[in-house]
Write an enzyme that holds these catalytic residues in place. Structure first.
Site, short mmCIF file in Angstrom:
data_model
loop_
_atom_site.label_atom_id
_atom_site.label_comp_id
_atom_site.label_asym_id
_atom_site.label_seq_id
_atom_site.Cartn_x
_atom_site.Cartn_y
_atom_site.Cartn_z
N TYR A 59 0.83 -1.20 0.00
CA TYR A 59 0.00 0.00 0.00
C TYR A 59 0.87 1.26 0.00
CZ TYR A 59 -3.54 -3.39 1.56
OH TYR A 59 -4.37 -4.48 1.69
N HIS A 79 0.25 -12.31 1.42
CA HIS A 79 -0.52 -11.36 0.61
C HIS A 79 -0.55 -11.79 -0.85
CE1 HIS A 79 -1.34 -6.77 -0.13
NE2 HIS A 79 -2.43 -7.51 -0.24
#
Length: 324
Positions: A48, A132
């Site tokens: 992010y 992830h």
């Protein structure tokens, strides 16, 4: 391992300038608005904003006692210097590309990723580490990343481990074949999409795996009362057919005196297999609104019946109790 996630968590992709840039003050205000509303679980990742979300989240939480909140971050992408920067990241985040992402599901990569995340966060520990987006590297993630996380959990470095993805198949594979504590399903159990309903959620219930239901606005399309074409669906431009479906749902919500975001949040929490809804917020006002909706009265029961009757929602999807 059961962690006190609460009913609602804050997804922190927006702190990394997802879709548009915000400044540090707005990032801090977003976290504080969620905190004031009762949120105590915060989810971030190196992905992010090339680490910006982690840095901003850590700074925003610095004034709060560490034992009062739960933080998760993720492994699978290492951040390394970019030898050929163009000036701007090309993966949805409005940040400079002085770093680049490198897929790494090795044991060394897992340990390095976690160490780097702790440094960016300014914390001595995180509570939950998720593998992830391993769908393109599922075998390596299962064979190397998962055992590395299992060792970190056994050694007490992290309290819980799991996997997060938009791919129901890979989530189901981890839930079936490993001893993970947590599954984070991203956009796979929402008003618009419910593929997790068929196999993943029942499996997690049977195995006692905590389910965190993330991206419940499907990347933005369900986040506003009236959907429009500039909102994203699964982080891409919204197809006309999906936009039409969301608009039809919004019209039904309006007839029943509620809103599309309220219905999205309550539906996402309505399956008994789901522990926590994790919703991002574009600024402090949206963080406060999301919490008010999630913690507030549910939409009327007639809404769900109307959505099903109009062919807008699966009839076998559990719906939350309606408001009196």
């Amino acid at each position: 391992m059961t962690l006190p996630f609460g009913r609602l968590g804050l997804g922190c992709a927006q702190l990394g300038n997802l879709y548009q840039a915000i400044d540090d003050d707005e990032a801090t205000a977003t976290v504080e608005a969620a905190w004031t509303a009762g949120v105590r679980y915060f989810d971030t990742a190196p992905h992010y904003g090339l680490g910006l979300s982690e840095r901003r989240l850590g700074a925003a939480l610095r004034e709060h006692h560490r034992d009062e909140y739960v933080v998760s971050t993720k492994v699978g992408r290492l951040l390394v210097p970019n030898p050929s920067p163009t000036g701007h990241d090309d993966e949805l985040f409005d940040v400079p590309d002085t770093l680049r992402r490198v897929w790494d599901f090795s044991a060394d990569g897992v340990r390095r990723s976690l160490a780097d995340s702790l440094e960016r966060l300014g914390l001595d520990r995180v509570d939950l580490v998720l593998i992830h987006d391993p769908e393109g590297h599922a075998d390596e993630a299962l064979d190397t990343a998962y055992p590395a996380l299992e060792r970190l959990r056994a050694d007490g470095v992290v309290r819980a481990i799991g996997v997060g993805s938009m791919d129901v198949g890979v989530l189901t594979r981890f839930a079936a074949d490993t001893d993970i504590d947590v599954v984070m399903s991203a956009g796979r159990y929402t008003l618009l999409d419910q593929p997790a309903l068929d196999t993943l959620l029942p499996l997690c219930s049977r195995r006692g795996i905590t389910v965190l239901n993330a991206a419940v606005f499907n990347g933005g399309l369900l986040a506003e009362d009236r959907p429009h074409g500039t909102l994203r669906y699964n982080y891409q431009n919204s197809p006309d057919t999906v936009l039409e479906l969301a608009s039809a749902m919004a019209a039904v919500c309006e007839r029943h005196g509620t809103t599309l975001p309220a219905a999205a949040l309550h539906f996402a929490a309505g399956n008994p297999a789901i522990s926590t809804v994790v919703a991002g917020a574009q600024g402090p006002e949206q963080a406060s609104r999301n919490a008010a909706l999630a913690f507030g009265p549910p939409p009327p029961a007639a809404l769900w019946a109307d959505l099903i009757r109009n062919g807008l929602l699966r009839p076998d999807a559990p719906t939350p109790p309606g408001a009196a």
